[in-house]
Write a protein that holds these residues in place. Sequence first.
Motif, mmCIF file in Angstrom:
data_model
loop_
_atom_site.group_PDB
_atom_site.id
_atom_site.type_symbol
_atom_site.label_atom_id
_atom_site.label_comp_id
_atom_site.label_asym_id
_atom_site.label_seq_id
_atom_site.Cartn_x
_atom_site.Cartn_y
_atom_site.Cartn_z
ATOM 1 N N ARG A 191 28.582 -9.590 -65.033
ATOM 2 C CA ARG A 191 28.212 -10.514 -66.100
ATOM 3 C C ARG A 191 29.370 -11.451 -66.437
ATOM 4 O O ARG A 191 29.165 -12.617 -66.783
ATOM 5 C CB ARG A 191 27.758 -9.742 -67.333
ATOM 6 N N MET A 192 30.610 -10.949 -66.346
ATOM 7 C CA MET A 192 31.750 -11.813 -66.638
ATOM 8 C C MET A 192 31.874 -12.926 -65.602
ATOM 9 O O MET A 192 32.125 -14.091 -65.932
ATOM 10 C CB MET A 192 33.030 -10.985 -66.674
ATOM 11 N N ILE A 193 31.696 -12.590 -64.318
ATOM 12 C CA ILE A 193 31.750 -13.604 -63.276
ATOM 13 C C ILE A 193 30.588 -14.580 -63.423
ATOM 14 O O ILE A 193 30.748 -15.794 -63.243
ATOM 15 C CB ILE A 193 31.755 -12.943 -61.884
ATOM 16 N N GLY A 194 29.416 -14.059 -63.773
ATOM 17 C CA GLY A 194 28.293 -14.937 -64.041
ATOM 18 C C GLY A 194 28.584 -15.901 -65.170
ATOM 19 O O GLY A 194 28.163 -17.069 -65.151
ATOM 20 N N ALA A 195 29.334 -15.441 -66.185
ATOM 21 C CA ALA A 195 29.696 -16.304 -67.310
ATOM 22 C C ALA A 195 30.640 -17.423 -66.880
ATOM 23 O O ALA A 195 30.609 -18.522 -67.439
ATOM 24 C CB ALA A 195 30.339 -15.467 -68.412
ATOM 25 N N VAL A 196 31.490 -17.143 -65.885
ATOM 26 C CA VAL A 196 32.380 -18.193 -65.374
ATOM 27 C C VAL A 196 31.559 -19.323 -64.755
ATOM 28 O O VAL A 196 31.808 -20.511 -65.010
ATOM 29 C CB VAL A 196 33.369 -17.612 -64.339
ATOM 30 N N TYR A 197 30.572 -18.963 -63.962
ATOM 31 C CA TYR A 197 29.779 -19.974 -63.271
ATOM 32 C C TYR A 197 28.834 -20.713 -64.230
ATOM 33 O O TYR A 197 28.495 -21.873 -63.979
ATOM 34 C CB TYR A 197 28.987 -19.336 -62.133
ATOM 35 N N THR A 198 28.398 -20.056 -65.281
ATOM 36 C CA THR A 198 27.498 -20.705 -66.231
ATOM 37 C C THR A 198 28.248 -21.330 -67.403
ATOM 38 O O THR A 198 27.623 -21.899 -68.300
ATOM 39 C CB THR A 198 26.478 -19.698 -66.784
ATOM 40 N N ARG A 199 29.577 -21.194 -67.390
ATOM 41 C CA ARG A 199 30.422 -21.712 -68.470
ATOM 42 C C ARG A 199 29.963 -21.169 -69.827
ATOM 43 O O ARG A 199 29.850 -21.904 -70.807
ATOM 44 C CB ARG A 199 30.426 -23.244 -68.471
ATOM 45 N N SER A 200 29.711 -19.887 -69.853
ATOM 46 C CA SER A 200 29.215 -19.244 -71.066
ATOM 47 C C SER A 200 30.293 -19.218 -72.145
ATOM 48 O O SER A 200 31.459 -18.914 -71.868
ATOM 49 C CB SER A 200 28.759 -17.814 -70.757
ATOM 50 N N PRO A 201 29.934 -19.516 -73.384
ATOM 51 C CA PRO A 201 30.919 -19.425 -74.482
ATOM 52 C C PRO A 201 31.312 -17.992 -74.799
ATOM 53 O O PRO A 201 32.263 -17.768 -75.566
ATOM 54 C CB PRO A 201 30.183 -20.084 -75.656
ATOM 55 N N ASP A 202 30.598 -17.023 -74.238
ATOM 56 C CA ASP A 202 30.879 -15.615 -74.519
ATOM 57 C C ASP A 202 31.836 -14.987 -73.506
ATOM 58 O O ASP A 202 31.939 -13.766 -73.431
ATOM 59 C CB ASP A 202 29.572 -14.812 -74.524
ATOM 60 N N LEU A 203 32.529 -15.815 -72.738
ATOM 61 C CA LEU A 203 33.369 -15.290 -71.658
ATOM 62 C C LEU A 203 34.430 -14.334 -72.184
ATOM 63 O O LEU A 203 34.662 -13.268 -71.605
ATOM 64 C CB LEU A 203 34.022 -16.445 -70.895
ATOM 65 N N ASN A 204 35.095 -14.685 -73.270
ATOM 66 C CA ASN A 204 36.151 -13.810 -73.798
ATOM 67 C C ASN A 204 35.594 -12.475 -74.269
ATOM 68 O O ASN A 204 36.199 -11.423 -74.042
ATOM 69 C CB ASN A 204 36.877 -14.513 -74.944
ATOM 70 N N GLN A 205 34.438 -12.504 -74.926
ATOM 71 C CA GLN A 205 33.828 -11.250 -75.369
ATOM 72 C C GLN A 205 33.411 -10.395 -74.185
ATOM 73 O O GLN A 205 33.556 -9.168 -74.207
ATOM 74 C CB GLN A 205 32.616 -11.536 -76.252
ATOM 75 N N LEU A 206 32.908 -11.025 -73.149
ATOM 76 C CA LEU A 206 32.522 -10.288 -71.950
ATOM 77 C C LEU A 206 33.741 -9.672 -71.272
ATOM 78 O O LEU A 206 33.670 -8.556 -70.744
ATOM 79 C CB LEU A 206 31.784 -11.209 -70.989
#
Length: 616
Positions: A191-206
């Motif tokens: 999920r963290m790597i997925g957040a990198v590709y989607t530019r998720s604002p929740d990256l730090n929480q993940l």
Amino acid sequence: MSAEHPRVARSSLACLPCRSRHLKCDGKRPFCSRCSTSGKLCQYAKSRRGGLDRAALAARREAQLAQKSSAAPVSSLSSTNASSDTISVSCVLESPPLTVDLESLSSDAVLEASHGEEAFDIDQDWLQSSTLSPAALPSPPIDINGDALLEAYYSRFHAFHPCVLPKRDLERFSCHPEIRSRLAPVLAVIRMIGAVYTRSPDLNQLRDHLHDCLIKAKPDDPFIVQARLLYSVPLYWQGDKVSAQQQMDSAISIARQIGMFQKEFATDNGYGDPVLQESWRRTWWQLYVVDGFYAGTTKTTPFETKDIEATVELPCKESEYESGIIPPSKTLDGFDSREFAFEKNDFSSFAYLIGSVRCAALALDVVTKGLSRNSSPVIVDSADSIIEGYLLLLPEERKQVISKSGEVDELMFQAIMAINASVIGLHRPFSDLRFDPVESVSSCSTDPPSNTSSSELVNIHTVRSLQAIQSQVRLLALPVRPFCHTPFITCMISVGTLGLLSACKFLYKGRELAVARDRIRMAIGCLRAIGDIWPQTARNLQEIQTIARDVLGIGPKMTPEGVQQHGKANSPNLNHGMLDSTKPLADLTSGFTPWDTLEELEPDMCLWFNLGATDK
């Protein structure tokens, strides 16, 4: 309803795995036919029928509550770190997800919930038995259906480093009573790597959640090897090289400790499931490949797994892994003696990637020893023969990196890029592609040869270097957009681009120079595409652009003092000479527009599709 098609009532004797997936179960004991075929752990819930009546159940529950109140309270579910005795049993029950609270749920409620033909075959006796105490109850199921971050991982990253379970099998094992809690770190890094590709604002929480999962997990769990291995990749390419190395070192240490490099490991730890066994084999070899990539990228990281005598079998084809139909595994000894086989032995792309890294390891040893031009025959007679042997034995179907449907074989893409980067690293020091001092600015460059004496094989080295560069260019020009590959090809592209810049300065003229400049433009564009995701690649791109400006005479040249002062310690800034390593990462990459500088390199753009005729 006609007599020919009578209504078939759903059996209440279905096993727990079949119930969790809403599948038809024949109810055979001790293992149903479906679980026996798929190799899954088959379990049945104890039936309450014929047991105690409501009064007896209530009396027994009162006694258990009294006994529990006198004992030390259980603060959490050990397998899931839950904060209460509340568990979710949606993977066990046949209904929509249901939460069962052992403190407040009465025996009457259990009996009422199970009323009717489709009653749940589960009762208080099963929930409160000594073998399934609150601390030992199955961990909550992991809800991964429809997870956008997981989808992003599998669509944009999984093919680059395919060691975790395929998506379908990950969903299947997320309901496995013994495995689902162990999957938490793997799911967290996915999920963290997925957040990198989607530019998720929740990256730090993940990322924080991933750290918690790694801390709470069993330290010698092979799933931890997968999680730490994959976690090192975003850490490195986001600029945290120290933490990336720590994660990689930990993954290698755990893998060695538990014997993941041994043939027996996959069988002993695969629960009889061929896909999980294949995942363990792939984890070791992915660890080996990424370890080699780090060694080739940093030039300082030791290739620790290189000297481990691995007996683990080679990975199968990607289509076989994704389908779950795993054939008998092939061995590394068979791969090493493939030239003597009379029959065609079709090894997977993953196997050829492993072979490519093994060949590159020899090239790396030669380059890091700093051989001079006088040692040129040694390279031709030893390391180069191994690399050329690999390329000559490459089957035609493996040379076709792109399919007729336009899909890229990512593992062969990496293999051919890596082997050509090794060829360039081997031959360029002894060729006419001379080194410019400004190249030391690049973190991907190699040190120039200390001895510049002539060699009778200089033309051979020059031709082989240029051929390897052209092979890389053909891969980068594959008609697949957007350009998306593993960030580890960053330095592979950079090595080829530096060689091409040298050819522009010392060899090419006229039309050859124009074609080479177009190729440089394309390589910079490819680096830019990767740099849009990974900040470390964006830094490397700025290094290449600054070198290109200096080598091609665009803008002010860097002074020898400036080159010596900064070297590889810092990355160049296009506007101010050097990047400030003390600035936050966001400041270094915000507002970065590589194409502004790219347009200065060659105002007359030529289409790549015309290069085939030009090269003839």
